[in-house]
Motif scaffolding. Structure first.
Motif, PDB file in Angstrom:
ATOM      1  N   LEU A  51       1.045  -1.420   0.070  1.00  0.00           N
ATOM      2  CA  LEU A  51       0.001   0.105  -0.218  1.00  0.00           C
ATOM      3  C   LEU A  51       0.828   1.284   0.081  1.00  0.00           C
ATOM      4  CD1 LEU A  51      -2.751  -0.986   2.637  1.00  0.00           C
ATOM      5  CD2 LEU A  51      -3.202  -0.618   0.215  1.00  0.00           C
ATOM      6  N   LEU A  52       1.919   1.184   0.765  1.00  0.00           N
ATOM      7  CA  LEU A  52       2.754   2.181   0.793  1.00  0.00           C
ATOM      8  C   LEU A  52       3.598   2.525  -0.468  1.00  0.00           C
ATOM      9  CD1 LEU A  52       4.169   1.609   4.303  1.00  0.00           C
ATOM     10  CD2 LEU A  52       3.037   3.701   3.767  1.00  0.00           C
ATOM     11  N   ILE A  53       3.859   1.652  -1.334  1.00  0.00           N
ATOM     12  CA  ILE A  53       4.504   1.738  -2.455  1.00  0.00           C
ATOM     13  C   ILE A  53       3.521   2.325  -3.509  1.00  0.00           C
ATOM     14  CG2 ILE A  53       5.621   0.631  -4.607  1.00  0.00           C
ATOM     15  CD1 ILE A  53       6.545  -1.703  -2.437  1.00  0.00           C
ATOM     16  N   GLU A  54       2.277   1.927  -3.542  1.00  0.00           N
ATOM     17  CA  GLU A  54       1.393   2.685  -4.353  1.00  0.00           C
ATOM     18  C   GLU A  54       1.181   3.880  -3.858  1.00  0.00           C
ATOM     19  OE1 GLU A  54      -2.495   0.377  -4.198  1.00  0.00           O
ATOM     20  OE2 GLU A  54      -1.338  -1.588  -4.414  1.00  0.00           O
ATOM     21  N   CYS A  55       1.225   4.174  -2.551  1.00  0.00           N
ATOM     22  CA  CYS A  55       0.939   5.653  -2.315  1.00  0.00           C
ATOM     23  C   CYS A  55       2.155   6.544  -2.597  1.00  0.00           C
ATOM     24  CB  CYS A  55       1.129   5.512  -0.504  1.00  0.00           C
ATOM     25  SG  CYS A  55       0.789   7.065   0.160  1.00  0.00           S
ATOM     26  N   ALA A  56       3.467   6.016  -2.541  1.00  0.00           N
ATOM     27  CA  ALA A  56       4.585   6.513  -2.869  1.00  0.00           C
ATOM     28  C   ALA A  56       4.548   7.034  -4.714  1.00  0.00           C
ATOM     29  CB  ALA A  56       5.958   6.037  -2.714  1.00  0.00           C
ATOM     30  N   ASP A  57       3.800   6.027  -5.382  1.00  0.00           N
ATOM     31  CA  ASP A  57       3.586   6.142  -6.794  1.00  0.00           C
ATOM     32  C   ASP A  57       2.767   7.124  -7.137  1.00  0.00           C
ATOM     33  OD1 ASP A  57       5.572   4.009  -7.286  1.00  0.00           O
ATOM     34  OD2 ASP A  57       4.086   2.413  -7.609  1.00  0.00           O
ATOM     35  N   ASP A  58       1.585   7.218  -6.298  1.00  0.00           N
ATOM     36  CA  ASP A  58       0.504   8.484  -6.564  1.00  0.00           C
ATOM     37  C   ASP A  58       1.329   9.678  -6.431  1.00  0.00           C
ATOM     38  OD1 ASP A  58      -1.336   6.543  -7.148  1.00  0.00           O
ATOM     39  OD2 ASP A  58      -2.712   7.103  -5.292  1.00  0.00           O
ATOM     40  N   PHE A 111      12.806   8.487  -2.122  1.00  0.00           N
ATOM     41  CA  PHE A 111      11.383   8.950  -1.524  1.00  0.00           C
ATOM     42  C   PHE A 111      10.549   7.514  -1.406  1.00  0.00           C
ATOM     43  CE2 PHE A 111       6.777   9.920  -2.391  1.00  0.00           C
ATOM     44  CZ  PHE A 111       6.602  10.826  -1.430  1.00  0.00           C
ATOM     45  N   ILE A 112      10.729   6.810  -2.166  1.00  0.00           N
ATOM     46  CA  ILE A 112       9.719   5.358  -2.120  1.00  0.00           C
ATOM     47  C   ILE A 112      10.277   4.756  -0.874  1.00  0.00           C
ATOM     48  CG2 ILE A 112       9.363   2.907  -3.165  1.00  0.00           C
ATOM     49  CD1 ILE A 112       9.643   4.502  -5.909  1.00  0.00           C
TER      50      ILE A 112
END
Ligand SMILES: Nc1ncnc2c1ncn2[C@@H]1O[C@H](COP(=O)(O)OP(=O)(O)O)[C@@H](O)[C@H]1O
Ligand SMILES: N[C@@H](CC(=O)OP(=O)(O)O)C(=O)O
Length: 453
Positions: A51-58, A111-112
């Motif tokens: 979920l955190l990787i998706e958040c960083a991608d957004d 950042f990721i």
């Protein structure tokens, strides 16, 4: 003193945290607890790290990360609610996440990592708060203050040697230390994570630094099985295996322990015990320096997909000094790492993980091998699986290779290549990916089914 690591599956819900508290307080030697981020509660669930990787991608695509932030917070809030914890810790996690999201994005990989690391960092705060609420003296440990220094390689960091001495002072602290897994700080003070599943590595580093008597790694299976339980139902449990055997097996597909997690424990001679949070009275699997060789030549069979091979043949290759160096030099120019190089008199194959190269790089590599090395033939085979048959006992047994190849032939699996490790504790079979399961099942039957447990 014991260092204890709990994986994401052991920390996925409030109920799981209750089990963790019971396990830790049942043994006074369990002083340092390494935690992962909350993992999957059921098969289709999403790990907090993902979920955190998706958040960083957004964030990096300038999309509003609101939904992803809410999904992450919801995971922590669900645990806190189940355990009747006060809102304070969730507010702290919320504020921390927003601060990270607002930070510098000019180096996307960093950042990721900063966001990924929050999964474990905030979970350590939550676990410490829960322990304290239950009357147990527990402290969250900030890896920066504790001195876990790592190289500045995003998503692939390694501990720096000076970490070990610095971390040793944790031994002087009172109560239970709750240490977030998976990340450390570079010399310039930035967050870098280990590769995926890297909390296992943190546990091993701490076990070494603190000279623990034992490193317990709690997960969701009763033991390391002789074969991946998703390929063979109820496989034989392994009671004891050596560091070398486990390193080979985890590198080749036993995802139950990160393959880099053994070296720090091994260097300090600390045994590693894989145990089940959901069944802590089961003895689990012990990983040690030496073991009895009473179980036959093979201890485990691991497999993994996603490989390709570059076959190179040239008449009189055997006489050409420097051919191997030049061949591997081409790969090095493209930053490609290779797994094996089975060879004959006039030919050699180089096996690589396929996800390292796209079609363009592959074409360039092949052309350079053809033109610069004047090869007679260069062929690429895609979609290969590598099967690793491992066991210290193989060194003293005759005919293990013959037994394995007979079993594969009987199962109508074509062997694309064979390689025996120089240490003689492993042999590798390359097969087509479509044959992987059948091959592993056939080998399992050959080496394990006749054995009475
Ligand atoms: N040979 C093996 N023995 C035991 N488990 C294995 C093996 N190979 C793969 N696994 C998988 O490893 C899983 C545990 O590792 P992981 O999912 O990383 O757990 P955690 O959440 O504790 O970090 C098991 O549920 C199992 O599916
Ligand atoms: N949470 C990180 C690190 C880790 O070790 O997790 P787990 O213990 O769930 O494998 C990951 O998913 O990669």
């Amino acid at each position: 003193m014991k260092v204890v690591k709990f994986g994401g599956s052991s920390l996925a819900s409030g109920r799981q945290l209750e089990k963790v508290l019971q396990i830790v307080t049942a043994d006074r030697e369990r002083k340092v607890v390494v935690v992962s981020a909350p993992g999957k509660r059921y098969a289709e669930d999403i790990k907090v790290t993902d979920l955190l990787i998706e958040c960083a991608d957004d964030c990096l695509q300038n999309k509003d990360p609101k939904e992803k932030v809410a999904a992450v917070l919801e995971r922590y809030a669900a645990i806190a609610n189940e355990l009747n914890l006060s809102d304070g810790v969730i507010q702290e996690i919320h504020d921390d996440l927003l601060t990270r999201i607002a930070s510098d994005k000019s180096k996307p990989d960093r950042f990721i990592d900063l966001l990924k690391a929050s999964g474990e960092d905030n979970n350590a705060k939550l676990v410490a708060a829960y322990f304290r609420a239950q009357g147990v003296e527990a402290h969250y440990v900030d890896p920066k203050e504790a001195g876990l220094l790592v190289s500045d390689e995003p998503g692939n960091a390694q501990a720096l040697p000076e970490s070990y001495l610095r971390l040793n002072s944790l031994n002087e602290q009172s109560g239970i230390q709750i240490f977030p897994g998976f990340f450390g700080y570079s010399l310039s003070g930035e967050v870098f994570t280990f590769s995926r599943s890297g909390s296992d590595i943190t546990g091993s580093i701490l076990a070494n630094a603190l000279k623990a008597d034992l490193y317990e790694n709690f997960t969701d299976v009763d033991a390391v099985y002789s074969v991946n339980p998703s390929i063979v139902q109820k496989p034989k449990e392994i009671k004891e295996l050596t560091y070398r055997e486990m390193r080979e097996l985890s590198y080749a597909g036993f995802t139950v322990l990160h393959d880099e997690a053994l070296v720090p424990a091994f260097r300090a001679g600390i045994p590693v015990n894989i145990k089940n949070t959901n069944n802590p009275s089961a003895p689990g699997t012990l990983i040690v320096n030496e073991r009895d060789n009473t179980n036959g030549p093979v201890i485990g069979i691991a497999s993994d997909k996603g490989f390709c091979s570059i076959y190179v043949s040239k008449y009189l290759m055997n006489r050409e000094i420097g051919f191997g160096r030049k061949l591997l030099g081409v790969l090095e120019d493209y930053g490609l790492s290779y797994e094996h190089t089975p060879s004959g008199i006039d030919d050699v194959s180089v096996i690589l993980r396929e996800n390292q190269l796209d079609e363009k790089i592959m074409d360039e590599v092949i052309n350079r091998i053809k033109n610069e090395l004047h090869a007679d033939e260069v062929k690429v085979a895609h979609s290969l699986a590598l099967i690793m048959v491992v066991g210290e006992g193989m060194r003293r047994n005759v005919g293990t290779m013959a037994k394995a190849s007979k079993a594969l032939a009987k199962a109508r699996v074509n062997i694309e290549m064979i390689n025996q490790g120089s240490s003689e504790v492993s042999m590798m079979f390359g097969v087509k990916e479509v044959d992987e399961k059948r091959a592993v099942q056939a080998l399992y039957e050959e080496f394990f089914v006749p054995v009475t447990v």
